[in-house]
Write a protein that holds these residues in place. Structure first.
Motif, short mmCIF file in Angstrom:
data_model
loop_
_atom_site.label_atom_id
_atom_site.label_comp_id
_atom_site.label_asym_id
_atom_site.label_seq_id
_atom_site.Cartn_x
_atom_site.Cartn_y
_atom_site.Cartn_z
N LEU A 71 -26.67 7.00 27.40
CA LEU A 71 -27.54 6.51 26.33
C LEU A 71 -27.09 7.03 24.97
O LEU A 71 -27.40 6.42 23.94
CB LEU A 71 -29.00 6.92 26.59
CG LEU A 71 -29.76 6.10 27.64
CD1 LEU A 71 -31.13 6.70 27.88
CD2 LEU A 71 -29.89 4.65 27.20
N CYS A 72 -26.34 8.14 24.96
CA CYS A 72 -25.90 8.75 23.70
C CYS A 72 -24.39 8.61 23.49
O CYS A 72 -23.87 9.11 22.47
CB CYS A 72 -26.28 10.23 23.66
SG CYS A 72 -28.05 10.53 23.79
N HIS A 73 -23.67 8.00 24.43
CA HIS A 73 -22.22 7.86 24.31
C HIS A 73 -21.81 6.45 24.70
O HIS A 73 -22.58 5.73 25.33
CB HIS A 73 -21.49 8.88 25.21
CG HIS A 73 -21.77 10.30 24.84
ND1 HIS A 73 -22.95 10.95 25.19
CD2 HIS A 73 -21.03 11.21 24.14
CE1 HIS A 73 -22.94 12.19 24.74
NE2 HIS A 73 -21.77 12.37 24.09
N ARG A 74 -20.58 6.10 24.32
CA ARG A 74 -20.01 4.81 24.71
C ARG A 74 -18.55 5.00 25.06
O ARG A 74 -17.90 5.96 24.64
CB ARG A 74 -20.12 3.81 23.56
CG ARG A 74 -19.51 4.27 22.28
CD ARG A 74 -19.55 3.23 21.20
NE ARG A 74 -18.67 2.13 21.50
CZ ARG A 74 -18.33 1.17 20.63
NH1 ARG A 74 -18.85 1.21 19.41
NH2 ARG A 74 -17.51 0.21 20.97
N LYS A 75 -18.02 4.11 25.87
CA LYS A 75 -16.63 4.17 26.30
C LYS A 75 -15.86 3.08 25.54
O LYS A 75 -16.25 1.92 25.55
CB LYS A 75 -16.51 3.95 27.80
CG LYS A 75 -15.07 4.03 28.32
CD LYS A 75 -15.01 3.66 29.80
CE LYS A 75 -15.66 4.73 30.65
NZ LYS A 75 -15.47 4.45 32.10
N LEU A 76 -14.76 3.51 24.91
CA LEU A 76 -13.91 2.57 24.18
C LEU A 76 -12.59 2.44 24.93
O LEU A 76 -11.97 3.45 25.31
CB LEU A 76 -13.67 3.06 22.75
CG LEU A 76 -14.90 3.10 21.84
CD1 LEU A 76 -14.54 3.63 20.47
CD2 LEU A 76 -15.49 1.71 21.71
N ALA A 77 -12.18 1.22 25.14
CA ALA A 77 -10.93 0.97 25.87
C ALA A 77 -9.93 0.32 24.92
O ALA A 77 -10.23 -0.66 24.24
CB ALA A 77 -11.19 0.08 27.08
N THR A 78 -8.74 0.90 24.87
CA THR A 78 -7.65 0.33 24.09
C THR A 78 -6.54 -0.08 25.05
O THR A 78 -6.67 0.06 26.27
CB THR A 78 -7.12 1.35 23.07
OG1 THR A 78 -6.60 2.49 23.77
CG2 THR A 78 -8.25 1.79 22.14
N ALA A 79 -5.48 -0.55 24.49
CA ALA A 79 -4.36 -0.98 25.34
C ALA A 79 -3.74 0.18 26.07
O ALA A 79 -3.22 0.04 27.19
CB ALA A 79 -3.31 -1.72 24.50
N ALA A 80 -3.79 1.37 25.44
CA ALA A 80 -3.10 2.52 26.04
C ALA A 80 -4.04 3.42 26.82
O ALA A 80 -3.70 3.90 27.90
CB ALA A 80 -2.41 3.32 24.93
#
Length: 1850
Positions: free
Chosen positions: A375-384
């Motif tokens: 609820l307080c964090h998020r996951k970011l996905a990039t190409a690497a």
């Protein structure tokens, strides 16, 4: 005719107005082409100069004629424009309280904000089967049209309901579904229609919420498909939902609420099953308290929660699933309370052990730490790589809200799927009707993505609507073969292209959502660059760069770009969803099974509404990367795809449109805001429909309707046999411009305004005709008046002239006589006047002379008196002057003398001071001294002489002293004596004084006593006189009271009679109600029986074991069963075939038990009736007792109590006698064990008959004794009254005469009062005790009656048992009774052992008496046995063992029988003999294959009934119970089979009703009961049944007759139903009486256009046919009257119901038509001698409704007359007729609203049913009065045509 020619003086127009939108005005002068100003007169009285637009020069809209205002269909208006539509809707809504109006194919529904009684099941039945134009507009009419077209055209239908929030869309859709559920029924036992209706509360709870405009606003769109099978019965349903407003879950505006389900949960938080949810008040949760309005007025959320749960259960949602739903909803509420704290600008955290989050995780079954982390964090996905990033407090709050909305949307989708599963049917769907409840066009101050999608959907629906309307117009023109001209209508395809085409708004929005850095601003710039200045429908606001304007079909709408991208993405964190998927709560992962398609790794955002659809969009084949794009589908794309699917579905169906209008924004009932209404009319497309209709030929008439309406405009030579050619010729003359009309095949089409022109011509022609008629009639009346006056004047002149001549002759005679009289009279008058003058003159002279003499005398006398007065005055004056002079002289002398004395005094003083003075003085002193010396010497001499005298005196004194001392002693003694005597005298004097005082007091007392005595005597005399007067007054008062009592007695008698009549009527009504309930139960039983037979046949067909030749076999049940019970034999006859066909025969006994319960219920009702009659008698006795309450005496009361005790003893003795007789019967039954004991001559049978006879006699005796007792009580009370009054008055007079003293009278009076009080208290106590004892005696009488009934039932039950069981049952019953009696008395006398001991002693005495009676009976039995042996020796034909079983009565009767046998063989006994195996053939020929027509024409009426009864008589004669039972059962079943096979044929049903009743009457007539034998001949009494009592079979036949009667009513109702409306309402019995008005697009099925329609003659002919058939079949006259009464009730009810639902029928002329039709029906009743049948009374509501249409309806007197006249109509019906009253011509006036309110006020105290319509399905309870036949059975001949040769006459 040119339009400008219509703008003449007094023409009415509509002009724009900023407040009222449109205002009515009237032209003050004719309009001429070129005029720039119109002179108008407004309705409020002002004059106005209206300037025309110089550019367009458009004239204002013309107003329709008043007779067209308020029409059911707006297309019927001559002028079709916005003000006409608005005014028509307002008049219908405000003045007529009508919320529905047709506008072509559209139903306009205005929300009344009030509950109306127009949605009941009676209204549904009224609209069922009717054409859409035949009834007034209604949502049921649209539903019926859809249902009918589905069945007729084999095409799916759709009902599209649209409108603003709060306009009533959901309610309209709900009523449409209710109509389908009620009309079609269910094809299975699962009650699918109930499930369809049950889905409404569920969807409303999770999809509806309170808004500022609506308390129950649907926040989603739904399309419900209701499926039907081939028989068009509901088999299932399916629901699609659109655009749920998810943002409401997390945010509510002021004065709004979240979805209802949250508040229902909070209201039910205290329930035990909800304790684990840890809920509380709605104000505790963030998601439910933002609006500040958690409660809706008038709504109980706890009750709504119970309804929701009940609906879920009905739809098959289990309790565990329901609790799972509530668990998820509660977790959403707790999630909303989760708070965040900021660490810095880019991160936040949840407080440790945060309670809302803990509760959320517990309810959802997820890990607290993991959920708190994501609820307080998020996951970011990039190409690497992939990395975790903290989010800010604002982002976390948005992510929390997005998660809550996502969960709710998934739960909503899950519930919809389960509802669809519950409504899904396994049966193949043949067709469906879809109901679309979707949002209407919306425009607010701030419009966002939700409004954009809503308006986009409305653009698509409006396009479909326009195309459908255009298509219908085109089909109508092509059908009528008139030249087709292209109608220009608004096509909104450019607006739709702007939204959904390539590079359209939605396309650019989706493209911007795919951009990494896309924003609302960049999307707005793209819109400006793409569409601004290129599309006319797209605009940019002047003061904003973040908004755009679209020109929709309804209005321009400005949309704010902010939030479009976020709401279109509608994404949520993937990690949060994964946490929820890993939940231990099984239901939660189910919600997210297809979640991969909607989850995006991008940031979370708030969302508005989301699409929920039943089936996902079809996957398109394409590139390999297509799947990657599929799960990123935006909300706009989903909504567009779903909308396309919806449009495909709607285009594949026949649409029906319902447009809901919100009349005001304040939810005020029946308040019309013109501005808001016009906005919605423009938005919903109603005005576009009007415009399309007005562009062509909006007004359409059939040739017959046109001819009927405008016949007055034709001349006689213009009327041809060809109506079409006639109309053409007339129109060519009336309207010169041929473009204004077209002739079709069946209709005439008119341009807008032409009908108004024709109406103007018609009104002018009628007005001119009226003027001519008035002129002629007034001239004729005046001529008649002139001739009458002339004739009267001549007669008057003749008599006047004769009178004048006679008067003149009399005048001449009187003149001469008067002259003579005058001569003598004048002479007399002159002489008399002279004499009077002469006498008066003499009198005057005498009086004058006397007056002068008296005056002269008075003058002389006055002079004399004056002289005397002068003399005395002058003398007084002289004396006064003298006294004054004398006084002055004396005063002067005194003054002088004083002066002289003063001088002398002065001289003396001077002299005194000189010596000489002193000398003179001393000379005088010496003289005095000498004188004094001489005096002293003289005194001395006197002293000496005195001393001598003193000495002498002393001597004498001493002697005298001695003497006096002696005398003193003597006197002292005497003094003491005197003192004693004095004291005694004093005491005596005191006594005397006291005695005198006492004497005086006694005298005063005596005097006062005498005075008091005199006064008391006077008072006593006065009191006696007063008492005498009072006695006289009391006597008079007594007489008046007696007179008043007599009057009151009369009044009370009359009141009691009235009350008795009322109670009798009420009892009759109750009895009729019970009969009606019983007959309805019979009807339901027969229906279930038929259904059971149908199911049995279906099972037989399914199992392929049907036996065509199978017939019921005879019963082989044991003969020990009683012939009195029908249940056993019914079970036997049903069991036999079931054993042959199928083993599962368990339902017949259940049905038979139901049948017996019904019979038992009838018996109970009869007992209740008897109890009510007893109660009525008791109340009569109480009233009679209350008349003489004050006059009852204790002595008489004692006599009455003694009489009551004697009666009780008599009843106890009678009870003993009954018990003895019962014991005798038991003994007789126990001694005779052979089967012959039940024979008619057996001892048991004879004893039973004797006891039954004695019981009936005793009952009669008791009734007579009760009557005698009542009469004695009344006579005693009447005798008490005069006796008491006479004795009281005589005692009073005697006592008064005896009492002389006042004290005695007062004491006597006080004593009398106390005595009266004591007697009154004793009297009241005795009265109460007597009443208690009387009640106890009545209770004992009632208990004895009940005991007799129980004894009789016990006897009947014992006779049905085998001999061995009878004795045991009777003993068991006696033991039980005695035990209960002992227990009862033990409890009764538990507190009083003496009474219990006396009771035991009396019980022992009774036992001894019983033992003695038993010994006597034993002696009698031994004596009878001896006689039996004697008779056995005489007979000698039977064995000794058999002789012991034969009773003496039989032995005595046997010598008579050989005498009777030859006589019976000689004569025909009225019996028919048949063999057992011929019974099926008898039933077949006599019932199953019998043709009613042949019997009715050639044979006597009721012949089959007579034949069957004669066969029953023979079986009874043979004492064959099996044959009787079998024959009766076969007869009943065969009649049922015939009626089931040919139940639609009136002749067949009437024939068997007549024969069933005749068979029933025969069973009664020949039953042997005295009540039925009164009208029999002696020969008929000989034919009575001897062995069997068929009372229960009579009840079964009566029930069968009731079922046949109800079937007969249904048959005649089905035949009459199509005729009634056409014949009674639509057909013009009086030609030309009612004019036809324009009906618009919805044409009525009028009898004018159809020459083959039913007329009143058709109804009368059908009624005559019914009556002749019933008479031919020999139906009882009373039964015929009941059938006729039922027929007339159906005619009246159906006619009145249609009148109440048809506005065009409520007019003065139609009232005349109805009254004429009713008079024809009454004439038919007179011709048939049926006026006493009560049929005319059933037409009273219809007659009063017709009278109501014709009476004046203006003043208060009219209102009073209406209220008194319409007593058979309910208040709702009266008000409805007044609201519907519509003038057909301009000469009639509408009913004012104030008059209707006056009627409502006057009728508000009337207590009647609120139901509007009459129950046309109501069937009056039928009775079958006993009707004996005079036909002798022995004279009946059996015709050979019946094929009954196997029957032999006996």
């Amino acid at each position: 005719m040119a339009a400008s020619e219509l703008y003449t003086k007094l023409a009415r127009v509509w002009i724009p107005d900023p407040e009222e939108v449109w205002k009515s005005a009237e032209l003050l002068r004719d309009y001429k082409p070129g005029d720039k100003v119109l002179l108008l007169h407004l309705e409020e009285g002002k004059d106005l100069e209206y300037r025309l637009d110089p550019k367009t020069k458009e004239l204002p809209h013309l107003r329709n004629p008043d007779i067209l205002v308020g029409e059911n269909d707006l297309t019927a208006l001559s002028y079709l424009h916005e003000p006409a539509v608005l005014h028509n809707l307002r008049v219908r809504f405000i003045d007529s309280k009508l919320i529905y109006t047709y506008c072509g194919i559209v139903l306009v529904a205005i929300n009344p904000y009030e509950q109306l009684p127009i949605y009941g099941e009676d209204i549904i039945n009224a609209y069922s089967g009717q054409n859409m134009g035949d009834m007034d507009p209604h949502i049921f009419a649209v539903a019926e049209e859809a249902y009918k077209q589905m069945a007729r055209d084999e095409r799916n239908q759709s009902i599209i309901v649209s409108g603003e929030s709060g306009a009533g869309k959901t309610v309209s859709a709900k009523y449409a579904m209710r109509y389908f559920a009620t009309v079609s029924g269910s094809a299975s036992e699962a009650n699918v229609e109930e499930k369809v209706l049950a889905s409404n509360p569920i969807m409303e709870s999770i999809g509806n919420a309170k808004t500022t405009r609506n308390d129950n606003s649907s926040r989603f769109g739904k399309y419900i498909e209701i499926g039907f099978d081939k028989r068009y019965r509901i088999i299932g349903a399916n629901m699609r939902t659109y655009l749920l407003e998810k943002s409401r879950v997390v945010f509510q505006a002021e004065e709004e609420r979240n979805y209802h389900i949250f508040y229902q949960l909070c209201a039910s938080a205290k329930l035990p099953e909800f304790k684990t949810l840890r809920l509380g008040n709605a104000n505790y949760f963030h998601y439910t308290k933002q609006g500040g309005s958690p409660v809706i007025e008038g709504i109980d959320d706890a009750k709504e929660m119970a309804h929701t749960r009940q609906a879920c259960t009905l739809l098959g949602i289990s309790e565990s699933s329901q609790m799972g739903i509530f668990r998820i909803l509660a977790s959403i509420l707790h999630l909303g309370n989760v708070g965040f704290t900021s660490r810095d600008s880019d991160s936040c955290a949840i407080p440790p052990k945060h309670e809302p989050l803990i509760i959320f995780c517990e309810l959802m079954g997820v890990d607290y730490e993991e959920m708190g982390h994501w609820l307080c964090h998020r996951k970011l996905a990039t190409a690497a790589e992939t990395y975790i990033k903290p989010i800010s407090k604002l982002q976390a709050t948005n992510a929390r809200d997005a998660l809550a909305k996502h969960i709710y949307a998934k739960l909503f989708n899950w519930i919809v799927d389960h509802v669809n599963q519950a409504l899904h049917s396994t049966v193949k769907q043949h067709s469906f009707i879809g109901v679309l409840d979707i949002y209407g066009f919306e425009t607010f101050e701030i419009n966002s993505f939700e409004q954009f999608c809503i308006n986009y959907a409305n653009e698509k629906l409006q396009q479909q609507f326009n195309m459908h309307v255009f298509k219908l117009e085109q089909e109508e023109y092509m059908k009528e073969q008139i030249p087709w001209t292209l109608i220009d209508f608004y096509d909104n395809q450019p607006c739709i292209n702007l939204i959904e085409s390539k590079l359209g708004i939605l396309d650019l929005l989706d493209e911007e959502c795919k951009m990494p850095k896309g924003s609302d601003d960049t999307w707005a710039q793209k819109l400006y660059n793409t569409h601004l200045n290129k599309c006319a429908l797209f605009e940019k606001p002047r003061l904003s760069n973040k908004a755009f304007i679209i020109q929709h079909f309804a209005d321009k709408v400005e949309y704010q770009c902010e939030g479009f991208l976020e709401k279109n993405k509608d994404t949520v964190f993937e990690e949060q969803i994964k946490v929820l998927k890993s939940s231990k709560f099984k239901m939660l992962p189910e919600l997210f099974q297809d979640d991969e398609k909607t989850i995006s790794p991008t940031s979370a955002s708030s969302s508005g509404r989301t699409l929920l659809t039943r089936t996902p969009a079809k996957a398109t084949k394409g590139r390999p990367g297509q799947a990657a794009k599929e799960h990123k589908k935006t909300v706009g794309l989903q909504f567009r795809n779903s909308l396309h699917l919806l449009m495909e579905t709607l285009n594949a169906t026949t649409p029906h449109y319902v447009r809901c209008i919100k009349p005001n924004d304040f939810k005020f009932p029946f308040t019309f805001d013109e501005k808001r209404a016009v906005q919605q009319l423009r938005a919903c497309g109603v005005l576009e429909t009007i415009r399309i209709s007005a562009a062509g030929f909006p007004s359409r008439w059939t040739y017959q309707e046109f001819f009927s309406r405008y016949r007055v405009l034709m001349k006689q030579k213009d009327v041809l046999s060809d109506r079409k050619q006639t109309c053409k010729n007339v129109l060519e003359k009336l309207i010169l411009d041929k473009d204004k009309y077209q002739f079709g095949k069946t209709k005439i089409f008119f341009r807008a305004g032409q009908v108004a022109y024709l109406e103007k011509l018609r009104a002018d022609k009628l007005r001119a005709a009226c003027i001519r008629i008035q002129k002629t009639i007034r001239g004729w009346l005046l001529r008649k008046k002139y001739l009458r006056m002339r004739k009267a004047a001549i007669a008057v002149q003749r008599y006047v002239r004769g009178y004048q001549a006679r008067c003149y002759a009399a005048f001449l005679r009187s003149t001469k006589a008067a002259t003579t009289i005058q001569k003598y009279w004048r002479m007399y008058v002159v002489r008399r006047r002279y004499k009077i003058t002469h006498a008066a003159t003499i009198v005057l002279q005498s009086y004058l002379r006397g007056c002068l003499a008296r005056n002269r005398y008075r003058k002389i006398l006055r002079a004399h008196k004056v002289t005397i007065i002068q003399k005395w005055v002058r003398g007084w004056l002289a004396r006064t002057h003298y006294r004054r002079s004398l006084h002055a002289v004396i005063y002067l002398q005194c003054c002088f003398r004083r002066m002289m004395a003063k001088r002398e005094l002065k001289k003396l003083r001077i002299e005194a001071r000189s010596v000489e003075r002193y000398k003179k003085l001393h000379i005088g002193m010496e003289n005095k001294i000498m004188q004094l010396q001489r005096k002293v010497d003289e005194q001395n001499r006197d002293y000496k002489s005195l001393m001598e005298k003193l000495t002498n005196l002393e001597g004498a004194y001493n002697t005298e002293t001695e003497k006096l001392r002696n005398d003193l002693d003597r006197l002292q003694l005497s003094e003491e004596e005197a003192k004693v005597a004095t004291k005694r005298v004093l005491s005596l004097q005191e006594e005397i004084a006291k005695l005198r005082k006492d004497l005086d007091q006694t005298r005063s007392e005596k005097k006062s006593i005498e005075e008091n005595a005199d006064r008391y005597k006077q008072e006593t005399d006065k009191l006696v006189s007063n008492l005498t007067e009072e006695n006289t007054l009391l006597k008079q008062e007594k007489e008046t009271l007696n007179h008043r009592i007599v009057e009151q007695a009369k009044e009370m008698t009359e009141t009691m009679e009235k009350k008795l009549l009322e109670e009798t009527k009420q009892l009759e009504l109750d009895l009729n109600d019970e009969r009606l309930r019983y007959q309805n139960l019979l009807n339901e039983f027969s229906r279930l029986e038929e259904r059971y037979d149908d199911l049995k046949e279906e099972m037989t067909l399914m199992l392929n074991v049907s036996k065509p030749g199978h017939r019921r076999t005879d019963s082989t049940h044991s003969s020990n069963e009683s012939e009195y019970t029908f249940s056993s034999e019914y079970a036997e006859t049903e069991d036999a075939p079931m054993r042959a066909e199928e083993p599962s025969e368990k339902k017949v006994p259940l049905d038979m038990s139901l049948f017996l319960k019904l019979q038992k219920r009838v018996t109970e009702l009869e007992q209740e009736k008897q109890a009510m009659q007893d109660e009525l008698d008791r109340r009569e006795e109480q009233v009679l007792r209350s008349k003489a309450k004050e006059e009852e005496r204790p002595q008489i009361r004692g006599a009455e109590l003694e009489y009551e005790s004697l009666k009780r003893q008599e009843l106890e003795s009678e009870n003993k006698k009954l018990k003895n007789e019962l014991n005798e019967l038991r003994k007789a039954l126990s001694e005779k064990g052979a089967p012959e004991v039940t024979a008619p001559g057996a001892p048991a049978y004879r004893v039973l008959m004797e006891q039954l006879t004695s019981v009936s006699e005793e009952l009669d005796v008791r009734k007579e004794e009760v009557l005698i007792l009542r009469s004695q009580l009344v006579s005693q009370k009447e005798a008490i009254q005069p006796k008491n009054t006479m004795t009281d008055s005589t005692i009073l007079l005697e006592d008064v005469q005896k009492m002389k003293d006042k004290g005695e009278i007062a004491q006597a009076y006080i004593g009398l009062k106390e005595t009266n009080r004591l007697l009154e208290s004793q009297l009241q106590a005795q009265r109460r005790s007597h009443e208690n004892e009387a009640e106890a005696l009545r209770g004992e009488i009632q208990s004895l009656k009940e005991e007799n009934n129980r004894q009789q039932q016990l006897l009947a039950q014992n006779l049905q048992l085998p001999p061995e069981a009878r004795i045991e049952a009777s003993l068991q019953h006696e033991i039980t009774r005695l035990t209960n009696e002992n227990l009862y008395f033990e409890e009764l006398y538990a507190d009083d052992p003496k009474k219990y001991q006396s009771y035991r002693i009396s019980l022992y005495k009774r036992m001894i008496d019983l033992m003695e009676q038993l010994e006597k009976q034993d002696k009698t039995v031994r004596k009878l046995k001896k006689q039996l042996k004697v008779f056995a020796k005489k007979i000698g034909e039977l064995e000794v063992g058999q002789m012991e079983n034969i009773s003496p009565g039989q032995i005595i009767d046997e010598p008579i029988r050989p005498v009777n046998i030859p006589r019976k063989e000689k004569d025909f006994q009225g019996m028919l003999e048949y063999k057992k195996e011929d019974e099926p053939k008898l039933v077949k020929n006599l019932i199953l294959e019998l043709k009613p027509r042949g019997v009715a024409v050639n044979l006597i009426p009721g012949l089959p009934a007579y034949i069957l009864f004669m066969c029953v008589r023979h079986a009874d004669y043979l004492n064959d119970d099996q044959k009787v039972r079998s024959l009766l059962t076969s007869t009943i079943n065969s009649i049922k089979k015939v009626l089931k096979k040919r139940g639609d044929d009136f002749e067949t049903v009437s024939f068997w009703l007549s024969n069933t009743c005749r068979f029933l009457h025969c069973l009664k007539q020949y039953s042997g009961e005295e009540g039925f034998m009164k009208h029999n001949t002696s020969r008929q009494n000989e034919h009575c049944l001897t062995n069997f009592d068929l009372a229960e079979y009579r009840q079964v036949l009566s029930d069968l007759a009731i079922q046949i009667y109800q079937q007969l009513v249904r048959v005649l109702e089905n035949i009459l139903q199509p005729m009634i409306v056409s014949g009674m309402l639509e057909h013009e019995t009086i030609q030309g009486m009612s004019g036809v008005k324009p009906t618009g697009l919805r044409k009525r099925t009028s009898s004018i256009a159809d020459e083959g329609a039913y007329t009143l003659d058709s109804i009368l002919q059908q009624l005559g046919s019914f009556h002749s058939v019933m008479c031919q079949h020999g139906m009882d006259p009373e039964l015929i009257k009941q059938v006729v009464k039922q027929m007339f009730y159906i005619v009246g009810a159906v006619t009145l119901n249609n009148l109440l639902l048809r506005k065009d029928m409520c007019s003065w002329s139609k009232g005349m038509q109805i009254r004429y039709n009713v008079s024809q029906l009454e004439e038919w009743l007179r011709d048939k001698n049926l006026m006493t049948s009560g049929a005319k009374e059933t037409l009273e509501p219809l007659i009063q409704a017709a009278q109501l249409l014709q009476v004046k309806k203006k003043t208060d007197e009219d209102a009073e007359a209406i209220c008194s006249m319409c007593n058979a109509l309910t208040t709702a019906q009266i008000v409805k007729v007044l609201f519907l009253y519509t003038p057909v011509n301009e000469f009639e006036e509408r009913v004012s609203v104030s008059f209707i309110r006056t009627i409502q006020v006057r009728l508000r105290d009337r207590k009647d049913s609120p139901q509007l319509l009459m129950d046309a399905k109501h069937i009056f309870p039928v009775t079958f009065p006993f009707n004996p036949s005079s036909l002798a059975l022995e004279t009946i001949q059996i015709p050979a045509s019946l094929g009954l040769g196997f029957i032999a006459r006996v």
